[in-house]
Design an enzyme around this catalytic site. Structure first.
Site, PDB file in Angstrom:
ATOM      1  N   ASP A  29      15.155   0.158  -5.267  1.00  0.00           N
ATOM      2  CA  ASP A  29      14.797   1.230  -4.184  1.00  0.00           C
ATOM      3  C   ASP A  29      15.646   2.614  -4.438  1.00  0.00           C
ATOM      4  O   ASP A  29      16.745   2.521  -4.321  1.00  0.00           O
ATOM      5  CB  ASP A  29      15.159   0.482  -2.945  1.00  0.00           C
ATOM      6  CG  ASP A  29      14.276   1.451  -1.730  1.00  0.00           C
ATOM      7  OD1 ASP A  29      13.321   0.536  -1.346  1.00  0.00           O
ATOM      8  OD2 ASP A  29      14.755   2.388  -1.321  1.00  0.00           O
ATOM      9  N   ILE A  30      15.107   3.531  -4.171  1.00  0.00           N
ATOM     10  CA  ILE A  30      15.780   4.894  -4.366  1.00  0.00           C
ATOM     11  C   ILE A  30      16.657   5.268  -3.358  1.00  0.00           C
ATOM     12  O   ILE A  30      17.665   5.752  -3.097  1.00  0.00           O
ATOM     13  CB  ILE A  30      14.756   6.097  -4.219  1.00  0.00           C
ATOM     14  CG1 ILE A  30      15.249   7.153  -4.922  1.00  0.00           C
ATOM     15  CG2 ILE A  30      14.057   6.421  -3.110  1.00  0.00           C
ATOM     16  CD1 ILE A  30      14.226   8.379  -5.447  1.00  0.00           C
ATOM     17  N   ASN A  85       6.943  -4.966   5.043  1.00  0.00           N
ATOM     18  CA  ASN A  85       6.751  -4.217   6.094  1.00  0.00           C
ATOM     19  C   ASN A  85       5.105  -3.935   5.936  1.00  0.00           C
ATOM     20  O   ASN A  85       4.533  -3.439   4.943  1.00  0.00           O
ATOM     21  CB  ASN A  85       7.354  -2.706   5.892  1.00  0.00           C
ATOM     22  CG  ASN A  85       8.930  -2.808   6.290  1.00  0.00           C
ATOM     23  OD1 ASN A  85       9.222  -3.790   6.893  1.00  0.00           O
ATOM     24  ND2 ASN A  85       9.698  -2.039   5.462  1.00  0.00           N
ATOM     25  N   GLY A  91       6.647  -0.587  10.182  1.00  0.00           N
ATOM     26  CA  GLY A  91       7.350   0.536   9.259  1.00  0.00           C
ATOM     27  C   GLY A  91       7.230   0.410   7.857  1.00  0.00           C
ATOM     28  O   GLY A  91       8.145   0.905   7.072  1.00  0.00           O
ATOM     29  N   GLN A  92       5.913   0.246   7.612  1.00  0.00           N
ATOM     30  CA  GLN A  92       5.384   0.687   6.280  1.00  0.00           C
ATOM     31  C   GLN A  92       5.288   2.056   6.094  1.00  0.00           C
ATOM     32  O   GLN A  92       4.355   2.800   6.613  1.00  0.00           O
ATOM     33  CB  GLN A  92       4.196  -0.074   5.688  1.00  0.00           C
ATOM     34  CG  GLN A  92       3.713   0.047   4.312  1.00  0.00           C
ATOM     35  CD  GLN A  92       2.459  -0.792   4.134  1.00  0.00           C
ATOM     36  OE1 GLN A  92       2.093  -1.313   4.973  1.00  0.00           O
ATOM     37  NE2 GLN A  92       2.102  -0.737   2.602  1.00  0.00           N
ATOM     38  N   HIS A  98       4.507  -4.033  -1.219  1.00  0.00           N
ATOM     39  CA  HIS A  98       5.680  -4.161  -1.783  1.00  0.00           C
ATOM     40  C   HIS A  98       6.672  -5.156  -1.155  1.00  0.00           C
ATOM     41  O   HIS A  98       6.515  -5.225   0.088  1.00  0.00           O
ATOM     42  CB  HIS A  98       6.490  -2.602  -2.114  1.00  0.00           C
ATOM     43  CG  HIS A  98       6.641  -1.799  -0.657  1.00  0.00           C
ATOM     44  ND1 HIS A  98       5.592  -1.113  -0.242  1.00  0.00           N
ATOM     45  CD2 HIS A  98       7.659  -1.806   0.095  1.00  0.00           C
ATOM     46  CE1 HIS A  98       6.202  -0.516   0.721  1.00  0.00           C
ATOM     47  NE2 HIS A  98       7.176  -0.814   1.039  1.00  0.00           N
ATOM     48  N   HIS A 100      10.341  -6.257  -0.334  1.00  0.00           N
ATOM     49  CA  HIS A 100      11.878  -5.764  -0.375  1.00  0.00           C
ATOM     50  C   HIS A 100      12.761  -6.659  -0.692  1.00  0.00           C
ATOM     51  O   HIS A 100      12.842  -7.680   0.235  1.00  0.00           O
ATOM     52  CB  HIS A 100      12.392  -4.965   1.002  1.00  0.00           C
ATOM     53  CG  HIS A 100      11.802  -3.856   1.349  1.00  0.00           C
ATOM     54  ND1 HIS A 100      12.119  -2.461   1.136  1.00  0.00           N
ATOM     55  CD2 HIS A 100      10.338  -3.371   2.018  1.00  0.00           C
ATOM     56  CE1 HIS A 100      11.327  -1.588   1.671  1.00  0.00           C
ATOM     57  NE2 HIS A 100      10.089  -2.317   1.956  1.00  0.00           N
TER      58      HIS A 100
HETATM   59  P1  DGP Z   1       8.449   0.746   3.371  1.00  0.00           P
HETATM   60  O1  DGP Z   1       9.091   1.461   4.641  1.00  0.00           O
HETATM   61  O2  DGP Z   1       8.481  -0.765   3.540  1.00  0.00           O
HETATM   62  O3  DGP Z   1       7.201   1.403   3.038  1.00  0.00           O
HETATM   63  O4  DGP Z   1       9.339   1.137   2.148  1.00  0.00           O
HETATM   64  C1  DGP Z   1       9.041   1.903   0.979  1.00  0.00           C
HETATM   65  C2  DGP Z   1      10.455   1.923   0.027  1.00  0.00           C
HETATM   66  O5  DGP Z   1      10.233   2.713  -0.961  1.00  0.00           O
HETATM   67  C3  DGP Z   1      11.627   2.672   0.987  1.00  0.00           C
HETATM   68  O6  DGP Z   1      12.667   1.754   0.912  1.00  0.00           O
HETATM   69  C4  DGP Z   1      12.019   3.908  -0.128  1.00  0.00           C
HETATM   70  C5  DGP Z   1      11.319   3.458  -1.124  1.00  0.00           C
HETATM   71  N1  DGP Z   1      11.017   4.469  -2.210  1.00  0.00           N
HETATM   72  C6  DGP Z   1      10.146   5.433  -1.658  1.00  0.00           C
HETATM   73  N2  DGP Z   1       9.879   6.300  -2.711  1.00  0.00           N
HETATM   74  C7  DGP Z   1      10.555   5.883  -4.066  1.00  0.00           C
HETATM   75  C8  DGP Z   1      10.564   6.197  -5.103  1.00  0.00           C
HETATM   76  O7  DGP Z   1      10.133   7.303  -5.673  1.00  0.00           O
HETATM   77  N3  DGP Z   1      11.327   5.722  -6.096  1.00  0.00           N
HETATM   78  C9  DGP Z   1      12.106   4.298  -5.567  1.00  0.00           C
HETATM   79  N4  DGP Z   1      12.618   3.835  -6.476  1.00  0.00           N
HETATM   80  N5  DGP Z   1      11.965   4.022  -4.401  1.00  0.00           N
HETATM   81  C10 DGP Z   1      11.150   4.440  -3.324  1.00  0.00           C
END
Ligand code: DGP
Length: 112
Positions: A29-30, A85, A91-92, A98, A100
């Site tokens: 996760d980023i 989520n 909180g999606q 996906h 986590h």
């Molecule tokens: P959610 O809130 O459940 O939709 O989580 C989305 C997650 O995705 C959040 O923790 C940050 C991650 N994320 C969003 N954009 C990117 C990206 O471009 N790269 C990566 N590695 N993670 C990302």
């Protein structure tokens, strides 16, 4: 419309990929919320848990299996959390299903 995760699957934007097979992709996760924070996604474009159909059963099962294997390979022997989520109340933010995988610290309950 394809989400940012489709661009990661297609390697149009970079990600720290930790696992890939024909069904799933897993990458860090980023904005990590724990020392280990990995997203496991189906390559199939499924928007959320609300959009699952019967034919997705094996795909979702495979994602969960992959999460478990990654937890072991990441050394999360004291436990971890697997979170999905769903929708705005859940909180999606990214409209591509996906999981986590969070670990490396003590989690609290209930989540916020
Ligand atoms: P959610 O809130 O459940 O939709 O989580 C989305 C997650 O995705 C959040 O923790 C940050 C991650 N994320 C969003 N954009 C990117 C990206 O471009 N790269 C990566 N590695 N993670 C990302």
């Amino acid at each position: 419309m394809p989400s940012i995760f489709t661009k990661i699957i297609d390697r149009e934007i970079p990600a720290d990929v930790v696992f890939e097979d024909d069904t799933c992709l897993a990458f860090r996760d980023i904005t990590p919320k724990a020392p280990t924070h990995i997203l496991i996604i189906p390559k199939r474009e499924i928007m959320s848990l609300d959009d699952l159909s019967d034919e997705d059963e094996q795909t979702v099962g495979r994602c969960v299996m992959v999460a478990s294997k990654i937890a072991a390979s990441e050394g999360l022997t004291d436990g971890y959390r697997l979170v999905v989520n769903c929708g705005s109340d859940g909180g999606q933010e990214v409209p591509h299903l996906h999981f986590h995988l969070l670990g490396g610290r003590k989690m609290t309950w209930p989540p916020g």
